[in-house]
Design a protein around this motif. Structure first.
Motif, mmCIF file in Angstrom:
data_model
loop_
_atom_site.group_PDB
_atom_site.id
_atom_site.type_symbol
_atom_site.label_atom_id
_atom_site.label_comp_id
_atom_site.label_asym_id
_atom_site.label_seq_id
_atom_site.Cartn_x
_atom_site.Cartn_y
_atom_site.Cartn_z
ATOM 1 N N UNK A 305 -3.960 -9.428 17.739
ATOM 2 C CA UNK A 305 -4.258 -10.809 17.088
ATOM 3 C C UNK A 305 -5.515 -10.530 16.377
ATOM 4 N N UNK A 306 -5.463 -11.120 15.265
ATOM 5 C CA UNK A 306 -6.625 -11.031 14.018
ATOM 6 C C UNK A 306 -7.184 -9.712 13.758
ATOM 7 N N UNK A 307 -6.282 -8.426 13.993
ATOM 8 C CA UNK A 307 -6.610 -7.128 13.706
ATOM 9 C C UNK A 307 -5.560 -6.831 12.526
ATOM 10 N N UNK A 308 -6.221 -6.133 11.581
ATOM 11 C CA UNK A 308 -5.217 -5.576 10.528
ATOM 12 C C UNK A 308 -4.676 -4.510 10.736
ATOM 13 N N UNK A 309 -3.092 -4.486 10.711
ATOM 14 C CA UNK A 309 -2.232 -3.146 11.499
ATOM 15 C C UNK A 309 -1.477 -2.960 9.952
ATOM 16 N N UNK A 310 -0.820 -1.791 10.098
ATOM 17 C CA UNK A 310 0.148 -1.364 9.133
ATOM 18 C C UNK A 310 1.516 -1.488 9.284
ATOM 19 N N UNK A 311 2.432 -2.030 8.859
ATOM 20 C CA UNK A 311 3.728 -1.910 9.145
ATOM 21 C C UNK A 311 4.433 -1.139 7.995
ATOM 22 N N UNK A 312 5.505 -0.299 8.750
ATOM 23 C CA UNK A 312 6.178 0.602 7.735
ATOM 24 C C UNK A 312 7.553 0.199 8.007
ATOM 25 N N UNK A 313 8.312 0.015 6.660
ATOM 26 C CA UNK A 313 9.417 -0.536 6.414
ATOM 27 C C UNK A 313 10.206 0.027 5.463
ATOM 28 N N UNK A 314 11.462 -0.011 5.630
ATOM 29 C CA UNK A 314 12.479 0.685 4.545
ATOM 30 C C UNK A 314 12.925 -0.688 3.870
ATOM 31 N N UNK A 315 12.735 -0.335 2.421
ATOM 32 C CA UNK A 315 13.283 -1.535 1.536
ATOM 33 C C UNK A 315 14.224 -0.835 0.440
ATOM 34 N N UNK A 316 15.523 -0.934 0.646
ATOM 35 C CA UNK A 316 16.396 -0.409 -0.341
ATOM 36 C C UNK A 316 16.354 1.150 -0.306
ATOM 37 N N UNK A 317 16.298 1.682 1.097
ATOM 38 C CA UNK A 317 16.133 2.991 1.354
ATOM 39 C C UNK A 317 14.837 3.574 1.205
ATOM 40 N N UNK A 318 14.035 3.035 0.588
ATOM 41 C CA UNK A 318 12.479 3.477 0.416
ATOM 42 C C UNK A 318 11.678 3.154 1.280
ATOM 43 N N UNK A 319 10.779 3.946 1.769
ATOM 44 C CA UNK A 319 9.708 3.782 2.821
ATOM 45 C C UNK A 319 8.618 3.106 2.136
ATOM 46 N N UNK A 320 8.049 1.879 2.754
ATOM 47 C CA UNK A 320 6.828 0.988 2.076
ATOM 48 C C UNK A 320 6.043 0.966 3.240
ATOM 49 N N UNK A 321 4.918 0.735 2.876
ATOM 50 C CA UNK A 321 3.785 0.447 4.056
ATOM 51 C C UNK A 321 3.045 -0.809 3.532
ATOM 52 N N UNK A 322 2.934 -1.772 4.544
ATOM 53 C CA UNK A 322 2.284 -3.219 4.153
ATOM 54 C C UNK A 322 1.201 -3.147 5.266
ATOM 55 N N UNK A 323 0.074 -3.759 4.728
ATOM 56 C CA UNK A 323 -1.292 -4.132 5.587
ATOM 57 C C UNK A 323 -0.966 -5.703 5.981
ATOM 58 N N UNK A 324 -0.784 -6.089 7.223
ATOM 59 C CA UNK A 324 -0.699 -7.255 7.915
ATOM 60 C C UNK A 324 -1.818 -7.376 8.958
ATOM 61 N N UNK A 325 -2.244 -9.021 9.091
ATOM 62 C CA UNK A 325 -3.075 -9.266 10.106
ATOM 63 C C UNK A 325 -2.661 -10.341 10.881
ATOM 64 N N UNK A 326 -1.864 -9.990 11.760
ATOM 65 C CA UNK A 326 -1.313 -10.942 12.680
ATOM 66 C C UNK A 326 -2.322 -11.957 13.129
ATOM 67 N N UNK A 327 -1.840 -13.423 13.348
ATOM 68 C CA UNK A 327 -2.725 -14.600 14.026
ATOM 69 C C UNK A 327 -2.104 -14.784 15.254
#
Length: 334
Positions: A305-327
């Motif tokens: 909670x309230x700590x920025x983490x990285x989420x790694x996901x596939x989009x159309x077969x390509x790996x992407x990384x997103x920074x997200x801060x859960x609440x």
């Protein structure tokens, strides 16, 4: 080809003996599971409260998960009741108190008063389940105690709406017959492990029943034991467990064979603000593998909670990384 070869037939043994052996094997599996887990299933009676807030009593089921009296059942079975009675299969009756509830998964944890050395069952690994697998439901449908029904797992990774209005993710669908009163009872594998907590029936349908997966139940139980309630991080998504295409996994160096497919996002939630979209397949969160919805639920705990983490996901077969801060997820009303 010789005439003898042309007329040759493959012999198939359809004798009654083989059918009997198959039926005996099926029956023996159900009997053995019932003998092993049945004594750990309890009847849960909630008696009417007194005063202005008069509520009718109800009957449900529960499963003993520790010899010292921890009992898991449904949140909707206990509701707001504070007068709860448990009846064991040997006739022992005891009062119980609510240790904690989680309306978001329709689970509640009770403590049986003044009893010890109870027969208990163990939670299995719901991630290892397969469609078509034999399952047994034990409970008290319509007040008929210690009723056993059997069926198969019809589907995995379903989502249903809890009484709180939240979506319960990673739910098991089964055709094992369930009725009012089965709620809170166990769905058991042929190995005698509790792989689900029976929670819902679609009225008017035949053979469509649901159970909260055991991995979700184990997470909720541990949170209630440690903290008294379930504190969760929130990113604003609905998801389902799906296979990761092998070609995409190899191209991106992903070890997971399964991931969490995002099916819907809260437009104002952290996931949408980070750039994630419906159709992305999450396979890693904060460096931890996500092999399905249960992993995603488990990893979105109070520590993130309230700590920025990285989420790694596939989009159309390509790996992407997103920074997200859960609440912190707002607690639903019981």
């Amino acid at each position: 080809m010789a005439d003898g070869d042309a007329n040759r037939h493959i012999a198939v043994d359809t004798s009654p003996t083989n059918d009997s052996e198959l039926l005996d094997a099926y029956s023996n599996a159900v009997v053995q599971v019932t003998d092993k887990v049945g004594p750990a299933v309890v009847r849960v009676d909630t008696r009417a409260t007194k005063g202005a807030d008069q509520r009718p009593g109800g009957v449900g089921s529960g499963i003993v998960l520790s010899p010292d009296g921890l009992v898991l059942t449904n949140n909707h079975v206990v509701g707001a009741a504070r007068d709860i009675r448990l009846t064991m299969t040997d006739g022992l009756v005891t009062e119980a108190r609510v240790l904690g509830t989680d309306p978001d998964t329709d689970l509640a944890l009770l403590r049986a008063d003044a009893v010890r050395n109870l027969t208990s069952a163990s939670l299995g690994n719901s991630k290892a389940l397969k469609r078509g697998q034999l399952v047994i439901a034990i409970g008290n449908p319509l007040g008929f105690e210690s009723t056993v029904t059997a069926g198969v797992i019809s589907a995995l990774g379903r989502s249903i709406r809890a009484v709180s209005g939240r979506m319960i993710e990673d739910v098991i669908q089964t055709d094992a017959a369930l009725n009012p009163g089965n709620s809170g009872g166990p769905l058991v594998s042929s190995r005698g492990e509790v792989i689900g907590i029976n929670t819902a029936v679609i009225m008017g349908a035949q053979g469509i029943c649901f159970a909260v997966a055991s991995n979700t139940a184990e997470f909720v139980l541990s949170e209630i034991v440690r903290h008294g309630y379930v504190r969760r991080a929130f990113i604003g998504v609905s998801a389902q467990t799906v296979p990761i295409p092998r070609r995409h996994a190899l191209n991106s160096g992903i070890e997971n064979t399964m991931g969490a497919l995002l099916t819907a996002l809260d437009p104002q939630g952290p996931a949408a603000r980070s750039g994630l979209i419906s159709g992305d397949i999450v396979y890693r969160l904060d460096g931890k593998p996500v092999s399905g919805v249960d992993d995603l639920i488990r990893l979105l705990d109070r520590d993130r909670i309230n700590r920025t983490v990285e989420i790694e996901a596939l989009r159309l077969g390509r790996a992407r990384v997103f920074s997200i801060t859960p609440v912190e997820r707002q607690r639903a009303a019981a």
